[in-house]
Design an enzyme around this catalytic site. Structure first.
Site, PDB file in Angstrom:
ATOM      1  N   CYS A   1     -22.146  15.624 -27.214  1.00 58.02           N
ATOM      2  CA  CYS A   1     -22.981  16.347 -25.942  1.00 58.02           C
ATOM      3  C   CYS A   1     -24.406  15.938 -25.915  1.00 58.02           C
ATOM      4  CB  CYS A   1     -22.199  17.739 -26.011  1.00 58.02           C
ATOM      5  SG  CYS A   1     -22.768  18.434 -24.480  1.00 58.02           S
ATOM      6  N   LEU A   2     -24.897  15.638 -24.752  1.00 57.46           N
ATOM      7  CA  LEU A   2     -26.372  15.583 -24.736  1.00 57.46           C
ATOM      8  C   LEU A   2     -26.937  16.961 -24.763  1.00 57.46           C
ATOM      9  CD1 LEU A   2     -26.317  12.744 -21.775  1.00 57.46           C
ATOM     10  CD2 LEU A   2     -26.717  12.548 -24.207  1.00 57.46           C
TER      11      LEU A   2
ATOM     12  N   GLY B   1     -21.253  10.588 -19.922  1.00 57.18           N
ATOM     13  CA  GLY B   1     -21.126  11.686 -18.939  1.00 57.18           C
ATOM     14  C   GLY B   1     -22.112  12.708 -18.799  1.00 57.18           C
TER      15      GLY B   1
ATOM     16  N   HIS C   1     -14.043  16.846 -20.814  1.00 55.37           N
ATOM     17  CA  HIS C   1     -15.279  17.524 -21.454  1.00 55.37           C
ATOM     18  C   HIS C   1     -16.286  17.796 -20.561  1.00 55.37           C
ATOM     19  CE1 HIS C   1     -18.730  16.763 -24.555  1.00 55.37           C
ATOM     20  NE2 HIS C   1     -19.357  17.099 -23.389  1.00 55.37           N
ATOM     21  N   GLU C   2     -16.460  17.174 -19.271  1.00 59.06           N
ATOM     22  CA  GLU C   2     -17.330  17.652 -18.110  1.00 59.06           C
ATOM     23  C   GLU C   2     -16.988  18.821 -17.584  1.00 59.06           C
ATOM     24  OE1 GLU C   2     -20.383  16.455 -18.866  1.00 59.06           O
ATOM     25  OE2 GLU C   2     -19.829  14.731 -20.081  1.00 59.06           O
TER      26      GLU C   2
ATOM     27  N   HIS D   1     -17.709  21.646 -18.870  1.00 59.38           N
ATOM     28  CA  HIS D   1     -19.133  22.255 -18.572  1.00 59.38           C
ATOM     29  C   HIS D   1     -19.265  22.919 -17.423  1.00 59.38           C
ATOM     30  CE1 HIS D   1     -21.572  20.524 -21.847  1.00 59.38           C
ATOM     31  NE2 HIS D   1     -21.331  19.209 -21.643  1.00 59.38           N
TER      32      HIS D   1
ATOM     33  N   GLN E   1     -26.074  20.502 -17.104  1.00 57.53           N
ATOM     34  CA  GLN E   1     -26.853  20.266 -18.128  1.00 57.53           C
ATOM     35  C   GLN E   1     -28.319  19.811 -17.791  1.00 57.53           C
ATOM     36  OE1 GLN E   1     -23.595  17.244 -19.711  1.00 57.53           O
ATOM     37  NE2 GLN E   1     -24.755  17.827 -21.516  1.00 57.53           N
TER      38      GLN E   1
HETATM   39 NI    NI Z   1     -21.381  17.535 -22.972  1.00 62.64          NI
END
Ligand code: NI
Length: 172
Positions: free
Chosen positions: A94-95, A46, A136-137, A140, A51
């Site tokens: 998380c990236l 995701g 999660h997204e 963000h 990000q």
């Molecule tokens: Ni993340």
């Protein structure tokens, strides 16, 4: 399509509240393509637009397993309409916080309203991994990171570690 740079903790932009998308136009479609390319390259399941440093309410996701065909999904202006009382715990990463994984407990199922790439309003009821990825997204998009769901001790430790790493990089 183009790969975009993923911003990393402690980049302050990760704390921005992203703006709604007014219209799904060519620019948004290009951004979505770039997000998929960046997400698959990472690789991740995701990605939120912030990000890649774009504060717009857009999420890309693909929860297909490695040996399954790709199943790209886009959620524009996603809104959580309902969450289950049942909760589930998944190991999240998380990236923007590379190489750090922790169990996070969240509602096991969610109902989300969103706009698709054709500009149509849709609803999805998700459970399992998609429910976790969506929450999660969407976090963000509100400037919230998964480490915010951990104990203060764990969170502070991660933040400190990444702040130190960023300082080291500045010096080099
Ligand atoms: Ni993340």
């Amino acid at each position: 399509m183009a790969l975009r740079e993923i911003i990393i903790l402690p980049d302050k932009r990760l704390r921005l509240v992203s703006e709604p998308v007014a219209a799904v136009d060519a620019e948004i479609r290009r951004l979505v393509e770039d997000m998929f390319e960046t997400m698959y390259d990472a690789p991740g399941v995701g990605l939120a637009a912030i990000q890649v440093a774009v504060p717009k309410r857009i999420i890309t996701a693909d929860i297909a397993k490695k040996d399954e065909p790709k199943r790209p999904q886009v959620f524009i202006n996603p809104e959580i309409l309902w969450t289950s009382e049942d909760r589930a715990s998944y190991e999240e990463g998380c990236l923007s916080i590379p190489d750090y994984y922790e169990e996070v407990e969240r509602p096991a199922a969610v109902k989300v309203r969103y706009t698709d790439l054709a500009g149509e309003t849709r609803e999805v009821e998700a459970n399992g991994m998609l429910a976790t990825v969506l929450q999660h997204e969407i976090d963000h998009l509100n400037g919230v990171l998964f480490i915010d769901h951990l104990s203060r001790l764990k969170r502070d430790r991660v933040i400190k570690k990444f702040a130190k790493a960023a300082k080291r990089e500045e010096k080099d």
